[in-house]
Design a protein around this motif. Structure first.
Motif, PDB file in Angstrom:
ATOM      1  N   LEU A  92       0.839  -1.197   0.021  1.00 49.60           N
ATOM      2  CA  LEU A  92      -0.037  -0.102  -0.030  1.00 49.60           C
ATOM      3  C   LEU A  92       0.880   1.477  -0.056  1.00 49.60           C
ATOM      4  N   GLY A  93       2.209   1.062   0.292  1.00 47.90           N
ATOM      5  CA  GLY A  93       2.703   2.336   0.518  1.00 47.90           C
ATOM      6  C   GLY A  93       2.565   3.097   1.677  1.00 47.90           C
ATOM      7  N   LEU A  94       2.317   2.335   2.755  1.00 45.76           N
ATOM      8  CA  LEU A  94       2.218   2.988   4.060  1.00 45.76           C
ATOM      9  C   LEU A  94       3.025   2.663   5.047  1.00 45.76           C
ATOM     10  N   ALA A  95       3.997   3.559   5.411  1.00 43.78           N
ATOM     11  CA  ALA A  95       5.066   3.435   6.399  1.00 43.78           C
ATOM     12  C   ALA A  95       6.131   2.449   5.675  1.00 43.78           C
ATOM     13  N   THR A  96       6.197   3.048   4.506  1.00 41.08           N
ATOM     14  CA  THR A  96       7.369   2.224   3.531  1.00 41.08           C
ATOM     15  C   THR A  96       8.632   1.851   4.115  1.00 41.08           C
ATOM     16  N   ARG A  97       9.257   2.771   4.591  1.00 42.58           N
ATOM     17  CA  ARG A  97      10.458   2.672   5.266  1.00 42.58           C
ATOM     18  C   ARG A  97      10.541   1.695   6.476  1.00 42.58           C
ATOM     19  N   LEU A  98       9.447   2.008   7.329  1.00 48.80           N
ATOM     20  CA  LEU A  98       9.448   1.057   8.546  1.00 48.80           C
ATOM     21  C   LEU A  98       8.905  -0.530   8.133  1.00 48.80           C
ATOM     22  N   SER A  99       8.262  -0.699   7.111  1.00 50.25           N
ATOM     23  CA  SER A  99       8.025  -1.852   6.561  1.00 50.25           C
ATOM     24  C   SER A  99       8.957  -2.386   5.636  1.00 50.25           C
ATOM     25  N   GLY A 108       7.225   5.421  -3.752  1.00 49.07           N
ATOM     26  CA  GLY A 108       6.889   5.851  -5.199  1.00 49.07           C
ATOM     27  C   GLY A 108       5.806   6.983  -5.012  1.00 49.07           C
ATOM     28  N   VAL A 109       5.287   7.535  -6.092  1.00 46.84           N
ATOM     29  CA  VAL A 109       4.125   8.432  -6.178  1.00 46.84           C
ATOM     30  C   VAL A 109       2.943   7.995  -6.097  1.00 46.84           C
ATOM     31  N   VAL A 110       3.026   6.427  -6.268  1.00 47.36           N
ATOM     32  CA  VAL A 110       1.560   5.783  -6.212  1.00 47.36           C
ATOM     33  C   VAL A 110       1.841   5.217  -4.772  1.00 47.36           C
TER      34      VAL A 110
END
Length: 93
Positions: free
Chosen positions: A21-28, A67-69
């Motif tokens: 989903l691109g939510l909390a990307t770096r932590l995930s 990313g942007v999406v």
């Protein structure tokens, strides 16, 4: 080691979902990188080529971000648009 599997059991499902989903990307990505390292060391030590590719992609995501999406990108756009128009975060008051 009776408690170990219970601790690791909830992580495999939500972390990739957050990353997708691109939510909390770096932590995930960090969570998956740790999981990949544990699997590499403890479960499949001969699969270093596969895990190396996964680690490279996860490190790239940690360094570059989403990313942007992605939900993270959308939230950042809303936050900067609010600051540009003089709107302040309610928590800042």
């Amino acid at each position: 080691m009776r408690g170990g599997p219970k601790v690791a059991r909830p992580a495999p499902a939500p972390i990739p979902t957050l990353l997708l989903l691109g939510l909390a990307t770096r932590l995930s990505a960090l969570g998956l990188l740790v999981m990949t390292a544990v699997i590499q060391v403890l479960v499949y030590p001969a699969a270093y080529a596969t895990h190396g590719v996964w680690a490279a992609v996860l490190l790239w995501l940690m360094a570059r971000g989403p990313g942007v999406v992605s939900v993270d990108h959308w939230r950042q756009l809303r936050r900067t648009a609010g600051q540009r128009h003089g709107l302040h975060d309610r928590r800042a008051r």
